[in-house]
Design a protein around this motif. Structure first.
Motif, PDB file in Angstrom:
ATOM      1  N   LEU A 129      54.731  64.058  28.039  1.00 24.40           N
ATOM      2  CA  LEU A 129      53.555  64.435  27.264  1.00 24.40           C
ATOM      3  C   LEU A 129      52.584  63.272  27.120  1.00 24.40           C
ATOM      4  O   LEU A 129      51.364  63.454  27.182  1.00 24.40           O
ATOM      5  CB  LEU A 129      53.996  64.922  25.884  1.00 24.40           C
ATOM      6  CG  LEU A 129      52.945  65.603  25.017  1.00 24.40           C
ATOM      7  CD1 LEU A 129      52.553  66.937  25.594  1.00 24.40           C
ATOM      8  CD2 LEU A 129      53.478  65.783  23.595  1.00 24.40           C
ATOM      9  N   ASP A 130      53.090  62.046  26.947  1.00 25.77           N
ATOM     10  CA  ASP A 130      52.217  60.909  26.719  1.00 25.77           C
ATOM     11  C   ASP A 130      51.494  60.455  27.976  1.00 25.77           C
ATOM     12  O   ASP A 130      50.489  59.744  27.897  1.00 25.77           O
ATOM     13  CB  ASP A 130      53.009  59.740  26.121  1.00 25.77           C
ATOM     14  CG  ASP A 130      54.276  59.436  26.900  1.00 25.77           C
ATOM     15  OD1 ASP A 130      54.561  60.150  27.881  1.00 25.77           O
ATOM     16  OD2 ASP A 130      54.999  58.490  26.527  1.00 25.77           O
ATOM     17  N   LEU A 131      51.969  60.849  29.148  1.00 28.53           N
ATOM     18  CA  LEU A 131      51.336  60.476  30.401  1.00 28.53           C
ATOM     19  C   LEU A 131      50.518  61.597  31.010  1.00 28.53           C
ATOM     20  O   LEU A 131      49.465  61.365  31.614  1.00 28.53           O
ATOM     21  CB  LEU A 131      52.396  60.014  31.417  1.00 28.53           C
ATOM     22  CG  LEU A 131      53.215  58.784  31.046  1.00 28.53           C
ATOM     23  CD1 LEU A 131      54.183  58.453  32.156  1.00 28.53           C
ATOM     24  CD2 LEU A 131      52.315  57.600  30.764  1.00 28.53           C
ATOM     25  N   GLN A 132      51.002  62.812  30.877  1.00 28.71           N
ATOM     26  CA  GLN A 132      50.373  63.948  31.534  1.00 28.71           C
ATOM     27  C   GLN A 132      49.368  64.657  30.630  1.00 28.71           C
ATOM     28  O   GLN A 132      48.509  65.395  31.101  1.00 28.71           O
ATOM     29  CB  GLN A 132      51.465  64.932  31.973  1.00 28.71           C
ATOM     30  CG  GLN A 132      51.009  66.048  32.866  1.00 28.71           C
ATOM     31  CD  GLN A 132      52.165  66.931  33.270  1.00 28.71           C
ATOM     32  OE1 GLN A 132      51.972  68.098  33.561  1.00 28.71           O
ATOM     33  NE2 GLN A 132      53.371  66.410  33.294  1.00 28.71           N
ATOM     34  N   GLY A 133      49.488  64.418  29.334  1.00 32.76           N
ATOM     35  CA  GLY A 133      48.708  65.220  28.392  1.00 32.76           C
ATOM     36  C   GLY A 133      49.461  66.505  28.101  1.00 32.76           C
ATOM     37  O   GLY A 133      50.397  66.890  28.802  1.00 32.76           O
ATOM     38  N   GLY A 134      49.092  67.189  27.053  1.00 29.21           N
ATOM     39  CA  GLY A 134      49.758  68.442  26.711  1.00 29.21           C
ATOM     40  C   GLY A 134      49.620  68.737  25.227  1.00 29.21           C
ATOM     41  O   GLY A 134      48.751  68.175  24.548  1.00 29.21           O
ATOM     42  N   VAL A 135      50.477  69.610  24.738  1.00 28.87           N
ATOM     43  CA  VAL A 135      50.392  70.019  23.338  1.00 28.87           C
ATOM     44  C   VAL A 135      51.737  69.810  22.657  1.00 28.87           C
ATOM     45  O   VAL A 135      52.788  69.871  23.291  1.00 28.87           O
ATOM     46  CB  VAL A 135      49.963  71.496  23.197  1.00 28.87           C
ATOM     47  CG1 VAL A 135      48.551  71.693  23.693  1.00 28.87           C
ATOM     48  CG2 VAL A 135      50.911  72.419  23.942  1.00 28.87           C
ATOM     49  N   ARG A 136      51.664  69.544  21.362  1.00 27.45           N
ATOM     50  CA  ARG A 136      52.863  69.373  20.552  1.00 27.45           C
ATOM     51  C   ARG A 136      52.734  70.263  19.323  1.00 27.45           C
ATOM     52  O   ARG A 136      51.695  70.292  18.662  1.00 27.45           O
ATOM     53  CB  ARG A 136      53.020  67.918  20.132  1.00 27.45           C
ATOM     54  CG  ARG A 136      54.221  67.673  19.227  1.00 27.45           C
ATOM     55  CD  ARG A 136      54.231  66.266  18.655  1.00 27.45           C
ATOM     56  NE  ARG A 136      54.526  65.267  19.676  1.00 27.45           N
ATOM     57  CZ  ARG A 136      53.643  64.372  20.098  1.00 27.45           C
ATOM     58  NH1 ARG A 136      52.411  64.364  19.587  1.00 27.45           N
ATOM     59  NH2 ARG A 136      53.970  63.479  21.019  1.00 27.45           N
ATOM     60  N   PHE A 137      53.784  71.032  19.038  1.00 24.98           N
ATOM     61  CA  PHE A 137      53.782  71.918  17.876  1.00 24.98           C
ATOM     62  C   PHE A 137      54.956  71.581  16.971  1.00 24.98           C
ATOM     63  O   PHE A 137      56.035  71.217  17.447  1.00 24.98           O
ATOM     64  CB  PHE A 137      53.905  73.393  18.297  1.00 24.98           C
ATOM     65  CG  PHE A 137      52.747  73.899  19.095  1.00 24.98           C
ATOM     66  CD1 PHE A 137      51.575  74.301  18.469  1.00 24.98           C
ATOM     67  CD2 PHE A 137      52.815  73.986  20.471  1.00 24.98           C
ATOM     68  CE1 PHE A 137      50.505  74.764  19.208  1.00 24.98           C
ATOM     69  CE2 PHE A 137      51.754  74.449  21.210  1.00 24.98           C
ATOM     70  CZ  PHE A 137      50.594  74.844  20.579  1.00 24.98           C
ATOM     71  N   LEU A 138      54.729  71.715  15.683  1.00 23.87           N
ATOM     72  CA  LEU A 138      55.808  71.649  14.707  1.00 23.87           C
ATOM     73  C   LEU A 138      55.918  73.027  14.079  1.00 23.87           C
ATOM     74  O   LEU A 138      54.958  73.533  13.488  1.00 23.87           O
ATOM     75  CB  LEU A 138      55.525  70.596  13.637  1.00 23.87           C
ATOM     76  CG  LEU A 138      56.635  70.410  12.596  1.00 23.87           C
ATOM     77  CD1 LEU A 138      57.916  69.912  13.263  1.00 23.87           C
ATOM     78  CD2 LEU A 138      56.199  69.452  11.503  1.00 23.87           C
ATOM     79  N   MET A 139      57.093  73.642  14.220  1.00 24.65           N
ATOM     80  CA  MET A 139      57.284  75.018  13.780  1.00 24.65           C
ATOM     81  C   MET A 139      58.298  75.065  12.636  1.00 24.65           C
ATOM     82  O   MET A 139      59.346  74.420  12.697  1.00 24.65           O
ATOM     83  CB  MET A 139      57.766  75.882  14.949  1.00 24.65           C
ATOM     84  CG  MET A 139      56.909  75.737  16.197  1.00 24.65           C
ATOM     85  SD  MET A 139      57.465  76.790  17.555  1.00 24.65           S
ATOM     86  CE  MET A 139      56.913  78.375  16.957  1.00 24.65           C
ATOM     87  N   ALA A 140      57.941  75.817  11.612  1.00 22.17           N
ATOM     88  CA  ALA A 140      58.828  75.982  10.458  1.00 22.17           C
ATOM     89  C   ALA A 140      59.593  77.290  10.596  1.00 22.17           C
ATOM     90  O   ALA A 140      59.003  78.344  10.850  1.00 22.17           O
ATOM     91  CB  ALA A 140      58.021  75.974   9.164  1.00 22.17           C
ATOM     92  N   VAL A 141      60.905  77.218  10.457  1.00 20.66           N
ATOM     93  CA  VAL A 141      61.748  78.407  10.502  1.00 20.66           C
ATOM     94  C   VAL A 141      61.731  79.070   9.126  1.00 20.66           C
ATOM     95  O   VAL A 141      61.987  78.418   8.104  1.00 20.66           O
ATOM     96  CB  VAL A 141      63.191  78.051  10.905  1.00 20.66           C
ATOM     97  CG1 VAL A 141      64.071  79.289  10.925  1.00 20.66           C
ATOM     98  CG2 VAL A 141      63.201  77.369  12.267  1.00 20.66           C
ATOM     99  N   ASP A 142      61.398  80.345   9.090  1.00 20.42           N
ATOM    100  CA  ASP A 142      61.289  81.085   7.834  1.00 20.42           C
ATOM    101  C   ASP A 142      62.684  81.370   7.288  1.00 20.42           C
ATOM    102  O   ASP A 142      63.388  82.260   7.772  1.00 20.42           O
ATOM    103  CB  ASP A 142      60.523  82.385   8.071  1.00 20.42           C
ATOM    104  CG  ASP A 142      60.170  83.103   6.776  1.00 20.42           C
ATOM    105  OD1 ASP A 142      60.735  82.726   5.727  1.00 20.42           O
ATOM    106  OD2 ASP A 142      59.347  84.025   6.812  1.00 20.42           O
ATOM    107  N   GLN A 143      63.091  80.596   6.279  1.00 18.79           N
ATOM    108  CA  GLN A 143      64.431  80.759   5.717  1.00 18.79           C
ATOM    109  C   GLN A 143      64.587  82.120   5.033  1.00 18.79           C
ATOM    110  O   GLN A 143      65.678  82.704   5.038  1.00 18.79           O
ATOM    111  CB  GLN A 143      64.711  79.634   4.706  1.00 18.79           C
ATOM    112  CG  GLN A 143      64.614  78.229   5.280  1.00 18.79           C
ATOM    113  CD  GLN A 143      65.775  77.897   6.206  1.00 18.79           C
ATOM    114  OE1 GLN A 143      66.717  78.657   6.330  1.00 18.79           O
ATOM    115  NE2 GLN A 143      65.701  76.763   6.874  1.00 18.79           N
ATOM    116  N   SER A 144      63.520  82.634   4.441  1.00 18.28           N
ATOM    117  CA  SER A 144      63.608  83.941   3.778  1.00 18.28           C
ATOM    118  C   SER A 144      63.877  85.052   4.786  1.00 18.28           C
ATOM    119  O   SER A 144      64.542  86.043   4.467  1.00 18.28           O
ATOM    120  CB  SER A 144      62.322  84.232   2.997  1.00 18.28           C
ATOM    121  OG  SER A 144      61.204  84.295   3.869  1.00 18.28           O
TER     122      SER A 144
END
Length: 639
Positions: A129-144
């Motif tokens: 990712l740091d060389l090619q470029g791209g996207v990073r996501f942080l996803m929250a798991v819905d505990q409910s």
């Protein structure tokens, strides 16, 4: 030197030739490209390729090359290469508008490695990712959502258990407060005692207590135990990690990095993906199947809905029976009423494979359920032979809109009936789902199902984009660092150790070549920490030659002949070289096995670099030295 065996010359020659061959693909930079693939239920017909070309020509967007490709996991897709990122972006926008919703248009990187190199299995190292470029996501798991699903499942299981035990009950429902389990209402105290004993025996993860009773209503409360709830949350993270990995791989995103972060978050990095919107569709959309009882159908003949009158009335008025859902087929020409009670769903699926129905020849997906799903399917089919069962395709995605300058994400779930037919016989864990639009649709559905279903809903809580220009800047800086480090080491060795230093320089260069070749062959993703590992390896690799040269000098000072000094230098330095590199290997193994992300990338590069440097610093330099000095009468050595 006669003591250097011929087979070692052959070994060095083979390694160096293979090293050059497999390192060579890395000098060919990938081409910015756009990928066009059919959506679920669509196929890549022969006119699609021409439509892509005509759309680009109409928009006056020149392209470098265009090809139709096939992948076992993705099926057919079209790749069009462009000279730069601006043309790639404009082409993607034009194709999205021109092709419509039947095709997915996304960014890709097309390999430019010559065909003759590819025939030998040569491939460039994938970039991180740091060389090619791209996207990073942080996803929250819905505990409910985890609690909701499990409590719904327990409500259905307890109902089935009481029926099986022939215990009379009034109702089995979830408690109105999430996390408070299931409420069972029975008509007598004796029935409550019997139900309590049956539930405690069958479901040890439920804590069962008597609730407040009034008149002829005797209540039981069944709540999920805390340790079981914790296990469910941990397993949900694990299942979602596996599911995301399988689905992203199936959809063709290369080298994804998917890992847990904390107790209820998942980090996803997609290198090379330059459009966050498209990436959200890839990681946010999920698909599964639901098997439910069919309650009726009606068809649209162009003017009105004909068939089951209850279904037609539900379509016209919107008044749907309380125990049913109203769904449609893919073309919205057939409406179905189906039961709200799910017989089996995607999370109870063990395996799925696409193929053709041996009787009709139509596309189908062969499904295998786990024991829990198989038991429910067996009970349902045993009691409903001759009655209809519907197969509902459920897809969940996230709609993103800008409201008052802020990005608002809304979960969106669509339901589509892909099969509606009478049950011809009793079955349980293995059966077929037919009625699919095409072989490609069957293959896509099997891949989705085989990837598994999400154990809990996830929401994107943050995202970041690394542009390809920033990635290229990192590549340029990394290349300069490697060349600068290599150049300084080469100059220092040549000045201090003269001819032996030049031999060490040649071996050091080949060490870099072989290191890159090995990393390319096994598919190591190159990142900035990996480049740091390469630079460190080059610095460490010269240490072995320093030991050899100093040992040769010592032997000469002790009065040994030049040839004897060379022989003794390699023999006596080897033990020290081995000891030093073994300790480095242990550290690299620890980084590789226990680290993650950048730390693991650094460790892998360091581990491979240590192994290649031991070969080039000792065996390759020994071979070159033997060629230079072998068979000659020497009075002194240039060392």
């Amino acid at each position: 030197m006669s003591d250097f065996p011929r087979w070692r010359y052959f070994l060095v020659a083979v390694v160096l030739v293979l090293g050059i061959l497999y390192a060579l693909p890395n000098i060919y930079p990938p081409l910015q490209a756009v990928q066009v693939a059919p959506t679920q239920g669509a196929s890549l017909d022969p006119t699609a390729q021409q439509k892509v070309i005509s759309t680009l020509q109409a928009a006056k967007l020149p392209y470098v090359n265009e090809s139709l490709k096939h992948d076992a996991s993705r099926g057919d897709y079209i790749v069009v290469g462009f000279a730069n990122g601006d043309l790639q972006k404009n082409a993607a926008d034009a194709l999205k508008a021109g092709l419509g919703e039947r095709y997915n248009v996304g960014f890709n990187l097309e390999s430019t490695v010559p065909r003759w190199l590819s025939l030998f299995g040569g491939r460039a190292m994938p970039l991180g990712l740091d060389l090619q470029g791209g996207v990073r996501f942080l996803m929250a798991v819905d505990q409910s959502d985890i609690i909701d699903r499990q409590e719904n499942r327990y409500a259905q299981d307890v109902t089935a258990l009481l029926k099986d035990k022939k215990i009379s009950f009034i109702s089995v429902t979830r408690n109105a407060t999430r996390g408070q389990g299931v409420i069972v209402v029975l008509g007598t105290a004796a029935d409550r005692t019997a139900a309590s004993d049956a539930i405690v025996t069958e479901y040890t993860d439920l804590a069962v207590t008597d609730g407040q009773s009034t008149g002829d209503r005797f209540v039981l409360n069944a709540v999920i135990k805390p340790n079981k709830l914790h296990d469910l949350q941990v397993n949900a993270i694990r299942q979602n990690l596996t599911t995301l990995g399988n689905r992203i791989n199936a959809l063709g995103v290369s080298e994804p990095v998917i890992q847990a972060q904390g107790e209820d978050h998942i980090s996803v990095e997609l290198a090379g993906v330059q459009d966050p919107g498209e990436a959200k569709k890839v990681i946010g959309a999920t698909a599964t199947l639901q098997y439910v009882a069919g309650l009726g159908e009606a068809r649209f003949n162009g003017r009105d809905w004909l068939g089951d009158q209850t279904v037609a009335d539900a379509v016209h008025s919107g008044n749907i029976p309380p125990d049913a859902h109203l769904y449609y087929n893919a073309e919205n020409t057939i409406a179905y009423l189906v039961s709200k009670n799910i017989i089996a769903s995607g999370d109870e699926l063990v395996d799925a494979a696409s193929g053709n129905d041996p009787q009709s020849g139509s596309p189908m997906v062969s499904v295998t359920l786990n024991s829990a799903g198989a038991a429910k399917m067996l009970d349902f089919t045993r009691e409903n032979v001759g009655k209809p069962m519907a197969v509902v395709y459920v897809e969940t995605s996230t709609d993103t809109k800008i409201v008052d300058g802020k990005e608002v994400r809304t979960p969106k779930t669509t339901y589509q009936v892909i099969n509606y037919a009478s049950i011809n016989g009793v079955f349980s864990n293995k059966f077929q789902t037919t009625g699919l639009a095409s072989t490609k649709a069957a293959s896509d559905l099997a891949l989705m199902l085989k990837g598994g279903s999400l154990a809990a809903r996830m929401d994107i809580v943050s995202e970041g984009v690394i542009g390809p220009s920033m990635g290229q800047d990192n590549i340029d800086k990394g290349l300069k660092a490697v060349l600068l480090g290599l150049g300084l080491v080469l100059v220092a060795a040549a000045i201090y150790y003269k001819l032996f230093g030049l031999v060490a320089d040649i071996a050091l260069f080949f060490n870099l070549v072989v290191l890159v070749a090995v990393m390319s062959m096994i598919g190591v993703t190159l990142t900035m920490p990996g480049i740091a590992g390469i630079v460190l390896t080059l610095g460490m690799a010269i240490d072995a030659n320093v030991l050899i040269c100093e040992r040769v000098r010592e032997e000469l000072r002790n009065g040994s002949t030049p040839l004897a000094a060379i022989r003794a230098g390699y023999e006596k330095a080897w033990a020290t070289i081995l000891d030093a590199n073994v300790t480095h290997l242990i550290a690299a193994l620890a980084l590789t096995t226990m680290g993650s992300g950048p730390i693991k990338g650094f460790g892998v590069t360091l581990l491979i670099g240590i192994l290649t440097s031991m070969f080039t610093s000792v065996t390759v330099t020994h071979a070159i030295t033997a060629l230079i000095h072998g068979g000659r009468k020497l009075k002194t050595l240039s060392v």
